[in-house]
Design a protein around this motif. Structure first.
Motif, mmCIF file in Angstrom:
data_model
loop_
_atom_site.group_PDB
_atom_site.id
_atom_site.type_symbol
_atom_site.label_atom_id
_atom_site.label_comp_id
_atom_site.label_asym_id
_atom_site.label_seq_id
_atom_site.Cartn_x
_atom_site.Cartn_y
_atom_site.Cartn_z
ATOM 1 N N THR A 417 0.834 -1.207 0.000
ATOM 2 C CA THR A 417 0.000 0.000 0.000
ATOM 3 C C THR A 417 0.866 1.252 0.000
ATOM 4 O O THR A 417 0.572 2.240 -0.692
ATOM 5 C CB THR A 417 -0.916 0.006 1.238
ATOM 6 O OG1 THR A 417 -1.708 -1.181 1.238
ATOM 7 C CG2 THR A 417 -1.825 1.220 1.244
ATOM 8 N N GLU A 420 2.189 1.746 -3.524
ATOM 9 C CA GLU A 420 1.160 2.204 -4.468
ATOM 10 C C GLU A 420 0.811 3.673 -4.286
ATOM 11 O O GLU A 420 0.512 4.375 -5.259
ATOM 12 C CB GLU A 420 -0.101 1.355 -4.310
ATOM 13 C CG GLU A 420 0.077 -0.088 -4.803
ATOM 14 C CD GLU A 420 -1.117 -0.957 -4.478
ATOM 15 O OE1 GLU A 420 -1.965 -0.521 -3.653
ATOM 16 O OE2 GLU A 420 -1.199 -2.065 -5.033
ATOM 17 N N ASN A 421 0.850 4.189 -3.041
ATOM 18 C CA ASN A 421 0.383 5.545 -2.775
ATOM 19 C C ASN A 421 1.478 6.530 -2.390
ATOM 20 O O ASN A 421 1.271 7.737 -2.439
ATOM 21 C CB ASN A 421 -0.668 5.522 -1.654
ATOM 22 C CG ASN A 421 -1.903 4.733 -2.036
ATOM 23 O OD1 ASN A 421 -2.753 5.209 -2.770
ATOM 24 N ND2 ASN A 421 -1.994 3.507 -1.543
ATOM 25 N N PRO A 426 -3.366 8.011 -0.033
ATOM 26 C CA PRO A 426 -4.279 8.081 -1.186
ATOM 27 C C PRO A 426 -4.612 9.497 -1.638
ATOM 28 O O PRO A 426 -4.823 9.725 -2.829
ATOM 29 C CB PRO A 426 -5.525 7.342 -0.692
ATOM 30 C CG PRO A 426 -5.032 6.425 0.380
ATOM 31 C CD PRO A 426 -3.917 7.154 1.051
ATOM 32 N N GLY A 428 -2.670 12.042 -1.736
ATOM 33 C CA GLY A 428 -1.532 12.693 -2.388
ATOM 34 C C GLY A 428 -1.047 13.938 -1.689
ATOM 35 O O GLY A 428 -0.235 14.691 -2.252
#
Length: 553
Positions: A417, A420-421, A426, A428
């Motif tokens: 995770t 991915e981020n 998430p 940003g």
């Protein structure tokens, strides 16, 4: 009677009237050579001697005196040599014209034939004509040992270049027989005979040429070494290990420590042992190469990698671990292009039960992969940036190590995770509730005396090379020291292009090591504005500090 007396008187010298004192005597006619000298003096006065206009005048003179072939040929020969210095093609045409007009006028026809051969020898398209001219010259009766020697060996070289082995061997052997008083070229001829024999699949026969070179011309070391390398390579190709091994070993003894052919000799000998299936001896050669401090770091790192692959094939985890650390210590920055070394290291550490160490090295591999992806030039790939651009191999090395450490995939899932981020989560945005910490950050590299000793020695060696030092500290899990090294690398750069690359490296290293983006901005603001900030005044709110210098030691 009176008439006869008068006639006789007229025949007497004293009866002839004396010439007038001021009447000049008729000048004798100048010879052709005197005309030539006068012409050249006139051209020199006009500053056209040795130039196109002067050459044309002298060639016209030769054409006008073709009934005196020796002089005309001499003039054309002199012009051709002068033209060759600045207008080579024009000089060649003049030589051809001389041979067409005066094919039997010696010595000029022979000299022109020799010079035409030399002019044609440099280009592959005209080398057949050079061969023809050299052969023709050698058949001429010209008593000129210097030119005959040059023509003999020049012809042999051309035959060798054309792949005419029999003719080349005959030419070189003729040179050795006829001109033994020219040692440098005799050594060349012996070396060339050896190379031709190698081309004919006769490396053992070529070895006799090497022995003669060593005995008769010991000072011609380059000829000898070059031939010995070719012999060793040919013997290896022929899989004649009994002869190839001593040839390679002898070559390594002969070559100076700094000779660029030594890595080639090491690699050839190691490959020979691999072909024989003797991996133990191959590994020994790679170790000799890897520990040879005279060789450059790239050669030594290559030797470590070859040795690493040998150990990996036999499945010896302890050997893989030791060699992986040696590879890192030899040239740390090269690890960016050797991702398999770090991945194999992680697996070997897991197999040996050194899980904490495996996790720390997996973390290092991941950070290096991020740094490599971030600093790589743009390509036509997927367009991924930041953590998402890290290679899957580096990601799954961390996953394998986390699973071995924790016994489950819970923390590994958190790591995926994070990849991915990124640390901003998430949304940003940094500093919000969904920020994600790097799950590997808390796993430190445990001490290991053998590894730490090798890395400490490497750090001493790279004191003057902060670029390599930074990568070493990244692998050694000393992030603050790594950033200080990259900072020094950036500050030491002078060229604009190099400075830009160093700035990118430092910025991405800070991100890879988990420093917030605000620190990255603060560092470069400090470099651009100085400690007083934008207002240029000390003691105000916008004063700046170097965040890297503030890191704990």
């Amino acid at each position: 009677m009176t008439r006869l007396l008068l006639f006789a008187f007229c025949l007497l010298p004293c009866a002839l009237p004396a010439p007038a004192a001021d009447a000049p005597a008729p000048a004798p006619k100048a010879s052709a050579r005197e005309e030539l000298l006068a012409l050249r003096a006139s051209l020199a006065a006009q500053r056209s001697h040795g130039r196109a206009g002067g050459w044309a005048a002298e060639l016209n003179f030769a054409a006008a005196h073709k009934n005196e072939p020796e002089l005309a040929a001499e003039v054309m020969y002199d012009v051709a040599l002068a033209q060759r210095e600045s207008e080579r093609l024009t000089g060649t045409k003049t030589l051809e014209a001389l041979l067409e007009a005066f094919p039997t006028t010696q010595p000029w026809a022979a000299l022109a034939t020799y010079e035409l051969a030399r002019a044609c020898a440099d280009r592959s398209t005209t080398q057949p004509k050079a061969i023809e001219c050299y052969e023709k010259f050698l058949k001429m009766d010209l008593k000129d040992p210097v030119r005959r020697a040059e023509a003999t060996i020049g012809l042999a070289r051309l035959h060798q270049a054309a792949g005419k082995h029999a003719e080349a061997l005959a030419g070189y052997r003729a040179f050795l027989a006829q001109f033994p008083d020219r040692p440098r070229q005799c050594a060349e001829a012996l070396g060339a005979i050896g190379l031709v024999l190698i081309e004919q699949k006769q490396p053992k026969e070529a070895f006799t040429c090497y022995e003669r070179l060593a005995k008769e011309y010991p000072w011609e070391v380059e000829q000898r070494r070059g031939l010995l390398l070719a012999i060793a390579q040919a013997l290896r190709t022929a899989e004649d290990s009994e002869a190839a091994v001593p040839a390679y070993e002898k070559l390594l003894q002969e070559l100076p420590k700094a000779d660029q052919r030594r890595p080639q000799a090491f690699m050839g000998l190691a490959m020979l042992y691999i072909q024989k299936g003797d991996t133990v001896k191959a590994a020994d050669i790679y170790r000799r190469m890897a520990t040879d401090r005279v060789l450059g770091p790239s050669y030594r790192a290559s030797a470590y990698r070859q040795l690493f692959d040998l150990q990996r094939r036999v499945g010896e985890s302890a050997g893989v671990i030791r060699l992986a650390y040696d590879i890192i210590a030899a040239q740390p920055s090269a690890i960016l292009q050797s991702g398999n070394v770090m991945g194999e290291l992680v697996d070997a550490l897991v197999n040996e039960g050194r899980v904490d160490e495996a996790l720390a090295m997996a973390k290092a591999q991941f950070r290096l992969a991020y740094l490599g992806a971030a600093t790589a030039p743009p390509s036509s790939g997927s367009g991924s940036t930041g953590w998402a651009a890290v290679s899957q191999d580096a990601i799954f090395a961390v996953v394998r190590a986390l699973k071995a450490k924790e016994g489950s995939l819970r923390v590994a899932s958190q790591f995926i995770t994070f990849v991915e981020n990124g640390p901003e989560g998430p949304d940003g945005k940094a500093g919000t509730a969904d920020d994600i910490a790097d799950p590997t950050a808390g796993y430190a590299l445990p001490p290991d005396p053998e590894r730490d000793k090798a890395f400490a020695a490497a750090a001493q060696r790279f004191v003057a090379d902060p670029h390599e030092l930074g990568f070493l500290y990244l692998c050694w899990d000393r992030p603050n020291d790594a950033l200080r090294a990259f900072r020094r690398y950036y500050l030491d750069c002078g060229e604009a292009a190099k400075l830009q690359r160093a700035a990118a490296l430092l910025a991405h290293a800070m991100r890879a090591l988990g420093r917030p983006e605000a620190e990255v901005d603060a560092f470069f603001d400090f470099q651009n504005l100085g400690p007083n900030g934008k207002d240029g005044k000390p003691g105000t709110k916008d004063d700046l500090k170097d965040p890297i210098l503030a890191l704990p030691k």
